[in-house]
Design an enzyme around this catalytic site. Structure first.
Site, PDB file in Angstrom:
ATOM      1  N   TYR A 126      -2.593  -9.894   8.962  1.00 54.24           N
ATOM      2  CA  TYR A 126      -2.996 -11.262   8.618  1.00 54.24           C
ATOM      3  C   TYR A 126      -3.739 -11.932   9.783  1.00 54.24           C
ATOM      4  O   TYR A 126      -4.742 -12.613   9.573  1.00 54.24           O
ATOM      5  CB  TYR A 126      -1.768 -12.098   8.214  1.00 54.24           C
ATOM      6  CG  TYR A 126      -0.964 -11.486   7.089  1.00 54.24           C
ATOM      7  CD1 TYR A 126      -1.589 -10.883   5.993  1.00 54.24           C
ATOM      8  CD2 TYR A 126       0.431 -11.491   7.103  1.00 54.24           C
ATOM      9  CE1 TYR A 126      -0.856 -10.307   4.970  1.00 54.24           C
ATOM     10  CE2 TYR A 126       1.176 -10.925   6.075  1.00 54.24           C
ATOM     11  CZ  TYR A 126       0.529 -10.331   5.017  1.00 54.24           C
ATOM     12  OH  TYR A 126       1.259  -9.767   4.001  1.00 54.24           O
ATOM     13  N   VAL A 165       0.868  -1.185   0.000  1.00 51.42           N
ATOM     14  CA  VAL A 165       0.000   0.000   0.000  1.00 51.42           C
ATOM     15  C   VAL A 165       0.901   1.230   0.000  1.00 51.42           C
ATOM     16  O   VAL A 165       1.913   1.263   0.733  1.00 51.42           O
ATOM     17  CB  VAL A 165      -0.918  -0.002   1.252  1.00 51.42           C
ATOM     18  CG1 VAL A 165      -1.741   1.279   1.344  1.00 51.42           C
ATOM     19  CG2 VAL A 165      -1.831  -1.222   1.242  1.00 51.42           C
ATOM     20  N   GLU A 167       3.870 -16.149   3.483  1.00 49.85           N
ATOM     21  CA  GLU A 167       5.050 -16.047   4.340  1.00 49.85           C
ATOM     22  C   GLU A 167       5.421 -14.580   4.443  1.00 49.85           C
ATOM     23  O   GLU A 167       5.191 -13.813   3.503  1.00 49.85           O
ATOM     24  CB  GLU A 167       6.196 -16.893   3.815  1.00 49.85           C
ATOM     25  CG  GLU A 167       6.646 -16.561   2.428  1.00 49.85           C
ATOM     26  CD  GLU A 167       7.118 -17.803   1.664  1.00 49.85           C
ATOM     27  OE1 GLU A 167       7.896 -17.607   0.747  1.00 49.85           O
ATOM     28  OE2 GLU A 167       6.698 -18.913   1.974  1.00 49.85           O
TER      29      GLU A 167
HETATM   30  C1  LIG Z   1       1.599  -4.197   5.534  1.00 52.32           C
HETATM   31  C2  LIG Z   1       0.769  -3.224   4.677  1.00 52.32           C
HETATM   32  C3  LIG Z   1       0.401  -3.921   3.360  1.00 52.32           C
HETATM   33  C4  LIG Z   1      -0.518  -2.889   5.459  1.00 52.32           C
HETATM   34  O1  LIG Z   1      -1.334  -2.053   4.622  1.00 52.32           O
HETATM   35  P1  LIG Z   1      -2.469  -1.103   5.235  1.00 52.32           P
HETATM   36  O2  LIG Z   1      -3.394  -0.724   4.139  1.00 52.32           O
HETATM   37  O3  LIG Z   1      -1.840  -0.023   6.015  1.00 52.32           O
HETATM   38  O4  LIG Z   1      -3.203  -2.104   6.239  1.00 52.32           O
HETATM   39  P2  LIG Z   1      -4.713  -1.922   6.768  1.00 52.32           P
HETATM   40  O5  LIG Z   1      -5.019  -0.475   6.925  1.00 52.32           O
HETATM   41  O6  LIG Z   1      -5.622  -2.729   5.920  1.00 52.32           O
HETATM   42  O7  LIG Z   1      -4.561  -2.580   8.218  1.00 52.32           O
HETATM   43  C5  LIG Z   1      -5.538  -3.444   8.754  1.00 52.32           C
HETATM   44  C6  LIG Z   1      -5.073  -3.855  10.157  1.00 52.32           C
HETATM   45  O8  LIG Z   1      -3.779  -4.500  10.081  1.00 52.32           O
HETATM   46  C7  LIG Z   1      -2.979  -4.095  11.211  1.00 52.32           C
HETATM   47  N1  LIG Z   1      -1.864  -3.252  10.756  1.00 52.32           N
HETATM   48  C8  LIG Z   1      -1.591  -2.839   9.491  1.00 52.32           C
HETATM   49  N2  LIG Z   1      -0.432  -2.125   9.457  1.00 52.32           N
HETATM   50  C9  LIG Z   1       0.027  -2.081  10.736  1.00 52.32           C
HETATM   51  C10 LIG Z   1       1.168  -1.498  11.340  1.00 52.32           C
HETATM   52  N3  LIG Z   1       2.085  -0.812  10.631  1.00 52.32           N
HETATM   53  N4  LIG Z   1       1.336  -1.661  12.685  1.00 52.32           N
HETATM   54  C11 LIG Z   1       0.447  -2.365  13.412  1.00 52.32           C
HETATM   55  N5  LIG Z   1      -0.695  -2.944  12.890  1.00 52.32           N
HETATM   56  C12 LIG Z   1      -0.884  -2.800  11.568  1.00 52.32           C
HETATM   57  C13 LIG Z   1      -3.890  -3.289  12.110  1.00 52.32           C
HETATM   58  O9  LIG Z   1      -4.551  -4.219  12.953  1.00 52.32           O
HETATM   59  C14 LIG Z   1      -4.851  -2.695  11.089  1.00 52.32           C
HETATM   60  O10 LIG Z   1      -6.090  -2.319  11.660  1.00 52.32           O
HETATM   61  P3  LIG Z   1      -6.208  -0.864  12.380  1.00 52.32           P
HETATM   62  O11 LIG Z   1      -5.600   0.160  11.461  1.00 52.32           O
HETATM   63  O12 LIG Z   1      -7.697  -0.716  12.564  1.00 52.32           O
HETATM   64  O13 LIG Z   1      -5.444  -0.972  13.672  1.00 52.32           O
HETATM   65  C15 LIG Z   1       1.547  -1.894   4.414  1.00 52.32           C
HETATM   66  O14 LIG Z   1       2.064  -1.407   5.620  1.00 52.32           O
HETATM   67  C16 LIG Z   1       2.695  -2.034   3.420  1.00 52.32           C
HETATM   68  O15 LIG Z   1       2.521  -1.866   2.210  1.00 52.32           O
HETATM   69  N6  LIG Z   1       3.911  -2.340   3.939  1.00 52.32           N
HETATM   70  C17 LIG Z   1       5.103  -2.506   3.065  1.00 52.32           C
HETATM   71  C18 LIG Z   1       5.026  -3.788   2.250  1.00 52.32           C
HETATM   72  C19 LIG Z   1       4.835  -5.006   3.142  1.00 52.32           C
HETATM   73  O16 LIG Z   1       5.387  -5.115   4.220  1.00 52.32           O
HETATM   74  N7  LIG Z   1       4.020  -5.964   2.649  1.00 52.32           N
HETATM   75  C20 LIG Z   1       3.697  -7.182   3.386  1.00 52.32           C
HETATM   76  C21 LIG Z   1       4.671  -8.266   3.191  1.00 52.32           C
HETATM   77  S1  LIG Z   1       4.520  -9.074   1.638  1.00 52.32           S
END
Ligand SMILES: CC(C)(COP(=O)(O)OP(=O)(O)OC[C@H]1O[C@@H](n2cnc3c(N)ncnc32)[C@H](O)[C@@H]1OP(=O)(O)O)[C@@H](O)C(=O)NCCC(=O)NCCS
Length: 151
Positions: free
Chosen positions: A116, A72, A104
């Protein structure tokens, strides 16, 4: 904002967003199978004003599906976008008759692991020293899965 399946014209934007997400091993080449209309692999994207702000790559592997990558835009995080994409990806897996979804993730990626877990994935163990780090060290992968109700 619209949720659509990415096509070949999205490859460059996907590779750019993956780089912004720290996933630089994801290039146009690695996104290609999911964008060419192959029925076993898809790239779901969220677009805002025709710009891709989030993506998820899902693939079918025998009776399971797998989340290969999700990202994202840093400016759009914590708005539920990854959860929305992943739920759509799980629905795709169910339509493909997959009975579980596998993934993973780096052990240090606490935010992704929380995402997840929140969607019902459980921990299945570790793959030791799976991911390479830039400094030459290696990091464990956490293996996770979620049971899918077959239709
Ligand atoms: C991991 C990632 C995909 C999450 O995307 P996002 O759109 O921010 O996630 P969401 O808003 O759907 O989060 C849903 C829930 O997940 C958890 N969550 C997501 N990001 C979090 C963070 N940085 N810290 C703690 N909890 C987190 C929370 O429970 C969140 O709910 P809340 O906001 O109501 O507390 C994003 O941070 C990213 O792109 N990271 C870099 C790439 C990566 O690490 N990809 C995953 C590995 S393949």
């Amino acid at each position: 904002m619209i949720l659509v399946q990415a096509g070949l014209s999205d490859l460059e934007a996907l590779a750019n967003l993956a780089r912004e997400c720290g996933e630089s091993r994801w290039t146009e080449e690695t996104f290609y199978p999911g964008c060419r209309g192959d029925e076993n692999e898809i790239v779901l994207v969220l677009k805002e004003a025709s710009e891709i702000i989030a993506y998820a790559v899902m693939a079918k592997e025998y009776d399971s599906c797998a989340l290969y990558n999700i990202g994202v835009s840093p400016l759009k995080r914590r708005q539920g976008l990854a959860a929305r994409l992943l739920l759509e990806g799980l629905a795709w897996g169910q339509n493909q008759d997959c009975d579980r979804c596998l993934l993973e993730v780096r052990a240090s990626n606490a935010g992704a692991i929380r995402l997840y877990e929140g969607l019902g994935f459980v921990h299945d163990g570790l793959r030791k020293r799976y991911y390479p780090n830039p400094d030459g060290s290696r990091e464990d992968a956490v293996l996770m899965s979620k049971h899918l109700e077959t239709q």
